[in-house]
Each structure stands twice: as C-alpha cells, then as structure tokens.
Design an enzyme around this catalytic site. Structure first.
Site, PDB file in Angstrom:
ATOM      1  N   LEU A  13       0.818  -1.220   0.000  1.00  0.00           N
ATOM      2  CA  LEU A  13       0.000   0.000   0.000  1.00  0.00           C
ATOM      3  C   LEU A  13       0.850   1.267   0.000  1.00  0.00           C
ATOM      4  CD1 LEU A  13      -2.677  -1.061   2.652  1.00  0.00           C
ATOM      5  CD2 LEU A  13      -2.999  -0.932   0.169  1.00  0.00           C
ATOM      6  N   GLY A  14       2.049   1.200   0.552  1.00  0.00           N
ATOM      7  CA  GLY A  14       2.897   2.390   0.604  1.00  0.00           C
ATOM      8  C   GLY A  14       4.225   2.067   1.244  1.00  0.00           C
ATOM      9  N   ASP A 143       1.781  16.683  11.236  1.00  0.00           N
ATOM     10  CA  ASP A 143       2.204  16.301   9.879  1.00  0.00           C
ATOM     11  C   ASP A 143       0.990  16.089   8.984  1.00  0.00           C
ATOM     12  OD1 ASP A 143       4.050  15.873   7.891  1.00  0.00           O
ATOM     13  OD2 ASP A 143       4.520  13.819   8.462  1.00  0.00           O
TER      14      ASP A 143
HETATM   15  P1  ADP Z   1       4.983   7.125   7.114  1.00  0.00           P
HETATM   16  O1  ADP Z   1       4.950   7.323   8.594  1.00  0.00           O
HETATM   17  O2  ADP Z   1       6.220   6.437   6.672  1.00  0.00           O
HETATM   18  O3  ADP Z   1       4.712   8.373   6.336  1.00  0.00           O
HETATM   19  P2  ADP Z   1       2.239   6.312   6.660  1.00  0.00           P
HETATM   20  O4  ADP Z   1       1.556   5.779   7.876  1.00  0.00           O
HETATM   21  O5  ADP Z   1       1.936   7.719   6.293  1.00  0.00           O
HETATM   22  O6  ADP Z   1       3.814   6.073   6.810  1.00  0.00           O
HETATM   23  O7  ADP Z   1       1.930   5.353   5.427  1.00  0.00           O
HETATM   24  C1  ADP Z   1       2.596   5.547   4.194  1.00  0.00           C
HETATM   25  C2  ADP Z   1       1.597   5.462   3.040  1.00  0.00           C
HETATM   26  O8  ADP Z   1       0.993   4.164   3.013  1.00  0.00           O
HETATM   27  C3  ADP Z   1       0.433   6.449   3.155  1.00  0.00           C
HETATM   28  O9  ADP Z   1       0.786   7.711   2.602  1.00  0.00           O
HETATM   29  C4  ADP Z   1      -0.651   5.729   2.355  1.00  0.00           C
HETATM   30  O10 ADP Z   1      -0.486   5.940   0.968  1.00  0.00           O
HETATM   31  C5  ADP Z   1      -0.374   4.260   2.661  1.00  0.00           C
HETATM   32  N1  ADP Z   1      -1.191   3.798   3.795  1.00  0.00           N
HETATM   33  C6  ADP Z   1      -0.858   3.911   5.096  1.00  0.00           C
HETATM   34  N2  ADP Z   1      -1.806   3.405   5.903  1.00  0.00           N
HETATM   35  C7  ADP Z   1      -2.784   2.968   5.089  1.00  0.00           C
HETATM   36  C8  ADP Z   1      -4.052   2.354   5.331  1.00  0.00           C
HETATM   37  N3  ADP Z   1      -4.478   2.108   6.559  1.00  0.00           N
HETATM   38  N4  ADP Z   1      -4.826   2.035   4.265  1.00  0.00           N
HETATM   39  C9  ADP Z   1      -4.382   2.307   3.015  1.00  0.00           C
HETATM   40  N5  ADP Z   1      -3.203   2.877   2.725  1.00  0.00           N
HETATM   41  C10 ADP Z   1      -2.398   3.222   3.745  1.00  0.00           C
END
Ligand code: ADP
Ligand code: MG
Ligand code: MG
Length: 293
Positions: A13-14, A143
C-alpha cells in the site's frame, strides 16, 4: 496479541525510504487468517531509525492507540518482531489524498485532479472534526498533508500517520512535519538542536489544514512557483507583506467562499488563525456537508 504469522500478504500500500534509499516503513494490505478480515499492516524497521525517531515511534503507537474518532484511522494493535515495529491499522480502500489529486496518464504525464468544491468542503469538514477531537485530547498531529489523509471505501475521510504527534498542554519548540505544509512559526529551526526560533501551539495543524484545503481545490500546494505563467506567491514574499493576497491559478476557478476560508487558515499570525470549531461553522463547509449527504 497478534504476530506476523496471523496475517497473509495481499499487496503493498505504501513505503517510505530513508535518505539512503532503504525501506524504513512498509505498509501492506494483509488478510487476518483466522477471520478473513483485511487490515493495513505498517512495519517500521527500527534498526534504520536514530534515537530521536525511535522515541517518536513509541509516541506514535502510544498516542494513536488511544484515539477514537470517526475521522481518525483506527490503530487496532501493535507488536514487535525481528527488529520491526508492526501496527495493525484499519484499511483505507481508496488510499491517500495525494493519490487522488495527482495521477499519471497512459504516457506517464502528470494528471491533476482537483476535488469538486462539495467534496473538498466535506473532506475539510471531516478533518476539522478530527482536529477538534485532537484539540480536546491535547494531541497535536504536526504532519497533516495529502499523503497522511486517507479515504475509506464509502468515501469517508480518516486522518492517519501519527508519526510526528505530541500530546502537549504547553507551547512547544521542536521542529516537525513537512516543509510545504509547515506553519510560519515552525519554519525557522536550528539544524543541530532542531529547536524552532519561535514557540508554537496546536494551531500549526490549522495552517496545514489550510494548505491542504488550497491543494484540494487546485491540485497544487500554495506558495510554490508553477512552471507556467500563473506563478503563485513564494511563501517568503507572502509572509513579508501583510497585504499580500494568496494567488490562485486561472483554472480550475475557485469560488470566493472557498478562498475566504483558505485565507482564514493561512494566517501568518497563529493568533489570527481560525480553530476547527470555526471551520465547522463556516458557511462554505456547511454547504458542503448539506450537499454531500
Ligand atoms: P509514514 O509514517 O512512513 O509516512 P504512513 O503511515 O503515512 O507512513 O503510510 C505511508 C503510506 O501508506 C500512506 O501515505 C498511504 O499511501 C499508505 N497507507 C498507510 N496506511 C494505510 C491504510 N491504513 N490504508 C491504506 N493505505 C495506507
Ligand atoms: Mg506518512
Ligand atoms: Mg510517519
């Protein structure tokens, strides 16, 4: 509690890389074997974090787990295994707002997809509700940006990524967040101590909400120079001139009511910035809520 073996991988997902290109954070869609439920699993490689980021990771888990709100992504649980901190998160089927705003066409060219105003008003109204709850809990997200705001299958908005969050009742001075969304009072920090020149409050989140609102409307962050004739203000020009007006591109055309709300959030003076409660009573937001349901 859960362990890695309770889940089976469905898809990525990311991910977030370190400065050296190593995967620091990996978010994957997983199916819980016992129930068949889909969840998002956020894995953070602790060996790639400095002591400051390790402290912050502990804070992320501890604070996020306590939050309960219809517009805040749920953290169901967490576990530590083989050097990785895992977070079991609610799955947001439509992904983040960055992916909705910025896409690519078949030739790989950038495709900008701003929100219609009703959707933008509904999203910002939902975010304001989440931030009103955070305010009552003394939680500062720090953030807020398009990548950290997720959309569920039914279109509901959920605030996510509490990786920069603090719980505080006093003014703070540590630098945190993402440059393009950062409130002016946060912008000047000492590179060594990471202390900001001015202290700040939770109203840094309200500035970021204003940046996000602008971005939803035009699919571009404010204060960046566009590579076209519609040069937008540089943030330093904007902050230096008390009479400066925020510029918008010619297209898409943004309503005056929406611009008025942006300008109430993007106030350089934090005391002048409006609160989430005031955002919720804004006529443009209320119109979005009425039309959006
Ligand atoms: P980081 O702390 O490294 O920025 P995030 O928690 O923001 O990590 O997650 C990174 C990316 O993964 C997000 O920008 C989103 O695109 C994807 N993502 C994170 N959590 C979810 C979720 N619960 N469902 C779908 N996509 C998610
Ligand atoms: Mg993030
Ligand atoms: Mg993070």
């Amino acid at each position: 509690g859960w362990c890695r073996h309770d889940f089976e991988y469905v898809k990525e997902l990311g991910r977030t890389l370190t400065r050296h290109g190593e995967p620091k954070v990996l978010v994957t869609l997983q199916r819980e074997k016992r129930t068949g439920h889909l969840i998002a699993l956020k894995a953070v490689d602790v060996s790639l974090l400095n002591w400051r980021d390790q402290d912050q990771l502990e804070r992320e888990v501890a604070i996020h787990q306590q939050l309960r709100h219809p517009h805040i992504l749920r953290l169901y649980g967490h576990f530590f295994e083989e050097g990785k901190q895992y977070m079991v998160l609610e799955y947001a089927q439509q992904g983040d707002l960055f992916g909705q705003l910025y896409d690519q066409d078949d030739n790989g060219d950038e495709l900008l997809r701003p929100c219609d105003e009703v959707t933008a008003a509904r999203y910002i109204g939902s975010l304001a509700q989440a931030l009103q709850y955070c305010l009552a809990e003394s939680v500062w997200h720090r953030d807020i940006k398009a990548e950290n705001v997720l959309v569920m299958e039914d279109g509901t908005l959920k605030l996510a990524d509490f990786g920069a969050t603090r719980r505080s009742r006093a003014r703070r001075q540590t630098y945190a967040g993402t440059a393009q969304y950062m409130a002016p009072e946060m912008r000047n920090a000492d590179s060594e101590t990471r202390l900001t020149a001015e202290t700040y409050t939770e109203s840094v989140d309200w500035w970021s909400m204003g940046v996000l609102l602008y971005e939803l409307l035009v699919a571009h962050v404010p204060f960046a120079i566009l590579k076209t004739d519609n040069a937008l203000n540089n943030i330093n020009d904007f902050l230096a001139d008390p009479d400066a007006v925020l510029l918008y591109p010619d297209s898409p055309r943004v309503s005056d009511a929406a611009k008025r709300l942006v300008s109430k959030l993007l106030r350089a003076d934090p005391e002048q910035r409006i609160s989430p409660a005031a955002v919720l009573s804004d006529p443009w937001i209320q119109q979005g809520f009425l039309d959006g349901h």
